[in-house]
Design an enzyme around this catalytic site. Structure first.
Site, short mmCIF file in Angstrom:
data_model
loop_
_atom_site.label_atom_id
_atom_site.label_comp_id
_atom_site.label_asym_id
_atom_site.label_seq_id
_atom_site.Cartn_x
_atom_site.Cartn_y
_atom_site.Cartn_z
N CYS B 189 27.98 28.51 10.31
CA CYS B 189 28.66 29.66 9.72
C CYS B 189 27.88 30.12 8.49
O CYS B 189 27.68 31.31 8.26
CB CYS B 189 30.07 29.30 9.27
SG CYS B 189 31.07 28.45 10.50
N ARG B 230 38.35 34.97 17.08
CA ARG B 230 37.13 35.41 16.40
C ARG B 230 36.19 34.23 16.18
O ARG B 230 34.98 34.34 16.34
CB ARG B 230 37.48 36.09 15.07
CG ARG B 230 36.30 36.78 14.41
CD ARG B 230 35.87 37.97 15.24
NE ARG B 230 34.55 38.47 14.85
CZ ARG B 230 33.42 38.01 15.37
NH1 ARG B 230 33.42 37.05 16.25
NH2 ARG B 230 32.28 38.54 14.99
N CYS B 234 32.36 33.83 17.55
CA CYS B 234 31.18 33.48 16.76
C CYS B 234 30.45 32.31 17.40
O CYS B 234 29.23 32.31 17.49
CB CYS B 234 31.60 33.10 15.34
SG CYS B 234 31.31 34.40 14.14
#
Lengths: 108, 273
Positions: B189, B230, B234
Site C-alpha cells: 500500500c 476497494r 487494489c
C-alpha cells in the site's frame, strides 16, 4: 419498487422567470453490450425517454441512449408564466414509467 | 544561432510552465495538519486529488448519485424485519441523532466478540442478534446502502478511531499489512499511497488512500463501493490474491488506514473515479 426520483426546482418563481430544474433518477441503465460470468449477454434495460410537462404542456423531453451511465441526471431550464405542476416521467425499456410531480407557485 | 536561441527559450518557457503547474496543483490540495508522530505532515482527502467535475458532483447533494443509496436506506431504517418485529428505528429512533458520530469512529472494539468490528459487521450483528433477521451479504445493495446511510449521519465530523488498548495489536497488524509487498507486481500500500501520492499513475493521480469517503460512489462502477471491496480491488490490481472482505486482515487494515486519515471530515457518500 423503483426509488423516488430526486428533483430540485424553486418553490416559487416570478412571472416569466426562467428556472433551473435538476433531476436524478436511480436506474441501472444496462447497455445490452455486457456479458455475465457465463458469457451470456445481459439484456438491455435502460430508460429510453425522459419527459417533463407543465400544466399539461410539454416543456422538455429527450431520448436516452445505451451509452448513458447509471442513475441518469438531467438538468434543463423552463420559463414559468403561471403557477402549476411540473410532471416528470422516465420510461423504461420494459414499459414501466417512473413518474413524479413538483408544484411551483408564483411570487406575489 | 538564432534558431538555437529560440529553441532554448521555448524549452525554458515549457519547463517554467510545468513547474508552475505542479506548484499550482500542490497548493490546490488542501489538507489538515497531522498529529505528532503521524506518517504524513498533511493529511489530504482523496477529494483533493479528483477533477473539479468529480468534486462538483460530490458537493451537490442533489447531483451526487450516492444520495440515492442514502435515501433508499432511510426507508429501510424504518422497515420492520425479522421475527422480533423490530426495525432499526425501534431501538435507535431517529438516525439523525442516534447515529451521529458512529460512522466516524469505526472500526470499534466489541467486548463480546473480543475483536474490533466495522460498520458493516455492526449492522449485521444488529440484524441477527436483535432483529432476528437474515444478515445482509457483503457487497449487497442493502448492506452498502445502510452503511452509507449510517456513516452519512457523521458527515463532516472528523474521523476518530481508537488505536490503543485492546486495539493496539490490531493496529500493529494493519500497519504490518500496509507495509508488506504483495502480488506479482510486488507492491505494498505504502509504495503508491505513501511514497508516491500526488504523482501520476498512468493518467490518474495517486491519492493518499484515505477512507473518509467510504462507501464511495465510483464512477467506474456506477454504484457505491464499500471499503473492503476497494481493498480487494487494489490487491487484485497488484496481482495478489486478495484477503476476503470482512476478514481479520482487512479489518486490521481498515483500522490502520482510518488512523492514517485521523481528523479528516467524513465525506460519505463521496464520489471518486
Amino acid at each position: 419498487m423503483a426509488d423516488k426520483p430526486r428533483i430540485k426546482l424553486p418553490k416559487e418563481a416570478a412571472k416569466g422567470e426562467v428556472i433551473q430544474i435538476k433531476t436524478l433518477v436511480s436506474h441501472v441503465m444496462e447497455s445490452g453490450q455486457r456479458k455475465d460470468a457465463q458469457g451470456k449477454a445481459i439484456p438491455r434495460k435502460i430508460i429510453n425517454k425522459f419527459a417533463c410537462e407543465f400544466n399539461g404542456k410539454p416543456v422538455f423531453s429527450c431520448a436516452l441512449e445505451p451509452a448513458i451511465s447509471a442513475n441518469p441526471y438531467v438538468q434543463f431550464s423552463a420559463k414559468v408564466d403561471e403557477a402549476g405542476t411540473f410532471k416528470f416521467s422516465w420510461t423504461d425499456d420494459d414499459g414501466t414509467v417512473i413518474t413524479a410531480e413538483e408544484k411551483i407557485a408564483l411570487k406575489a | 544561432m538564432l534558431q538555437r536561441f529560440v529553441g532554448l527559450a521555448a524549452a525554458g518557457l515549457a519547463s517554467a510552465s510545468v513547474a508552475t503547474c505542479a506548484f499550482a496543483q500542490e497548493t490546490e490540495r488542501k489538507g489538515i495538519p497531522a498529529p505528532p508522530g503521524h506518517v504524513f505532515k498533511t493529511i489530504i482527502s482523496g477529494y483533493e486529488f479528483r477533477s473539479k467535475e468529480t468534486r462538483a458532483l460530490q458537493d451537490d447533494d442533489l447531483e451526487n448519485p450516492g444520495f440515492l443509496a442514502v435515501e433508499r436506506a432511510a426507508d429501510v431504517w424504518k422497515k420492520v424485519e425479522g421475527t422480533e418485529g423490530k426495525s432499526c428505528m425501534s431501538c435507535h429512533g431517529q438516525a439523525e441523532t442516534s447515529m451521529k458520530g458512529v460512522g466516524a469512529a469505526m472500526p470499534k472494539w466489541d467486548d463480546k466478540l473480543k475483536k474490533p468490528v466495522n460498520l458493516e459487521q455492526r449492522i449485521n450483528i444488529c440484524r441477527t442478534d436483535h432483529m432476528k433477521a437474515e444478515p445482509w451479504k457483503f457487497k449487497s445493495q442493502e448492506l452498502t446502502d445502510m452503511t452509507a446511510f449510517v456513516r452519512y449521519q457523521s458527515h463532516g465530523m472528523p474521523v476518530t478511531v481508537k488505536s490503543d488498548g485492546p486495539m493496539s495489536p490490531w493496529f500493529e497488524r494493519g500497519k504490518a499489512i500496509y507495509y508488506t509487498r504483495f502480488g506479482q507486481l510486488d507492491l505494498a500500500c505504502e509504495s503508491c499511497h505513501e511514497r508516491n501520492n500526488g504523482k501520476f499513475m498512468r493518467a490518474d493521480f495517486l491519492s493518499q488512500g484515505q477512507t473518509n469517503g467510504f462507501p464511495t460512489y465510483r464512477l467506474r462502477d456506477q454504484r457505491l463501493v464499500p471499503l473492503h471491496e476497494r481493498f480487494e480491488g487494489c490487491m487484485f490490481d497488484v496481482r495478489a490474491e486478495p484477503f476476503k472482505p470482512l476478514s481479520d486482515e482487512f479489518l486490521a487494515l481498515e483500522l490502520y488506514v482510518a488512523w492514517r486519515g485521523i481528523g479528516l471530515p467524513v465525506e460519505t457518500p463521496a464520489v471518486r473515479n
